[in-house]
Design an enzyme around this catalytic site. Sequence first.
Site, PDB file in Angstrom:
ATOM      1  CB  SER A 159       3.233   1.663   6.100  1.00 28.54           C
ATOM      2  OG  SER A 159       2.080   1.878   6.888  1.00 28.54           O
ATOM      3  CG  HIS A 204      -0.311   0.198   2.534  1.00 31.56           C
ATOM      4  ND1 HIS A 204       0.025  -0.854   3.364  1.00 31.56           N
ATOM      5  CD2 HIS A 204       0.060   1.333   3.196  1.00 31.56           C
ATOM      6  CE1 HIS A 204       0.549  -0.378   4.493  1.00 31.56           C
ATOM      7  NE2 HIS A 204       0.575   0.936   4.399  1.00 31.56           N
ATOM      8  CG  ASP A 211       0.040  -4.296   2.822  1.00 32.40           C
ATOM      9  OD1 ASP A 211       0.178  -3.673   1.749  1.00 32.40           O
ATOM     10  OD2 ASP A 211      -0.010  -3.742   3.942  1.00 32.40           O
TER      11      ASP A 211
END
Length: 574
Positions: A416, A300, A333
């Site tokens: 992230s 993402h 992910d």
Amino acid sequence: MDDGKPTGPQAKWWSRPAEGRPSRSGPENRKPETQAPENQASETQAPENQAPENQAPENQAPEDQAPEGRAPETQAPEGREVQPSLPSGPPLHEPDEYSTPPYGGPGPWAPAPPVQRPTPAHGTPVPPQAAPLPPQPSPVDPQAAPVPPQGAPEQPPYATTHGAGGPGEQRSPSSQWGQYDPWGAPGQPLTQAGPPAGTEPGNRKNRRGGAFAGVLLLTLVASGIGGGVGAYIERTGGLTTVELPQASHDNGDRAPESVAGIAASALPSVVTLHVSGTAESGTGTGFVLDARGHILTNNHVVAPAGSSGDITVTFSSGETAAAELVGKDSGYDLAVVRVKGVSGLKPLPLGNSDNVRVGDPVVAIGAPFDLSNTVTSGIISAKQRPITAGGEKGDGSDISYVDALQTDAPINPGNSGGPLVDTQAHVIGINSAIRAADSGKGTERGGQSGSIGLGFAIPINQGKRVAEELINTGRATHPVIGVTLDMKYTGDGAKVGEKGPEDGPAVTKDGPAAKAGIRSGDVITEVRGQRVHSGEELIVKIRAHRPGDRLELRLTRGGKELSVTLTLGSASGT
């Protein structure tokens, strides 16, 4: 009398030589003066032709008269000479028929009386006696005071004096006369109107008051000066340059297992990614996998770039480089990018997430809100926490299923893709998601709310396998059992559906589940002994393994519990 010898009845003289007539010298064969008693006042040298102190008066005869035609000799203390003075006129007083010495004094055989010093009236002290004047010739005063006649009564113990405080005032014979010498200080008054100047009590009090006022004034002035100096020092920091104590410079070494030591070791391998595409942009974190420039991050993070966007990597040293996408997988992910033309890269060592225990200390490194090289620390809060993220597309193709490590190390948007490292600075997870407190939708990816102490990381064992596949083939594979689950089932466990995609069978023909004897409607409750409560949890548990792994499942069919064993299949990821 022209020769100094008396011709008539012998008289006793008690007079001071008168001025204007020189006194004659006595015969050479004078008798030495007698020694004065110890308690007698000390003698002072008298001027010439003047009776010295503590010396018997001249021309005073003893009680037994001297031979006719010869002046009587006076008896003086031993060691001193007496110079008799011859009278030059008739006696001033009648002879004393009782032969009483003047003032009741002793006879000629007794020692000379002490020097007499009267005390002024009312007890006022007499000023100090002036130093004796040098001997000066003094003429004999013809009007000298007469000698009291013989037979006069002796002086009473207290005599009446005049000129020392008023007539009729009584004096102590021993205290006043023993301290007064009428010839010791000529010209000095016997009395004084008051105490000597500067000795009055009022003057003392005034001096004391003045001294106290002076001290008080000096104290006030000093206090004012001190206060002013203190205020100046407080405002300006002192009269000189202030130098505060400080620890000496160290070499910067820290224990390798400390947070500072871990950060110093890991930071050179952590990078910040800036991604921009046609519709959106974002910031994330990654870390170097090898010396060829491969960097692991979240899917993402790079998703906004699409197929034609730009990805820029910034290293901890501040250098930047362009990066290209190698591969990505939405189900895990994870994504891999690569930088070119950069040398000296330092790969970050990978740990083993199977060795992690709840409570182990960890350090998270990233760029929260684009603040590069941020280090936070915490512990592992839980393991094998099944989470799902994504799903913005609505068809489920972008949902990721993670059997995550939970940590309370602060993780925020921008962390992230960054590493979660242990005390040896080895990567044990990839920071991927946080629990957003303001969404109420469970765990969300890339949310903008801050950390509430619920962060989730993809275990590095799973990340390693996916990264290797992405680098080698550009795609990742997923382990599967070959069934379609009923995601609307609300009971405990994961229920196999009645129908599959496009109304096909729920159990894939010749798939791992079909080979193990699993049927539609079965409810799977355990995987390798771990309880399963929903369809999402079953997917998470299966994806935590590799294709080809053998799994033992426990299920319920028609109220009966069954155990089956199967080998995981493989499916291509997206």
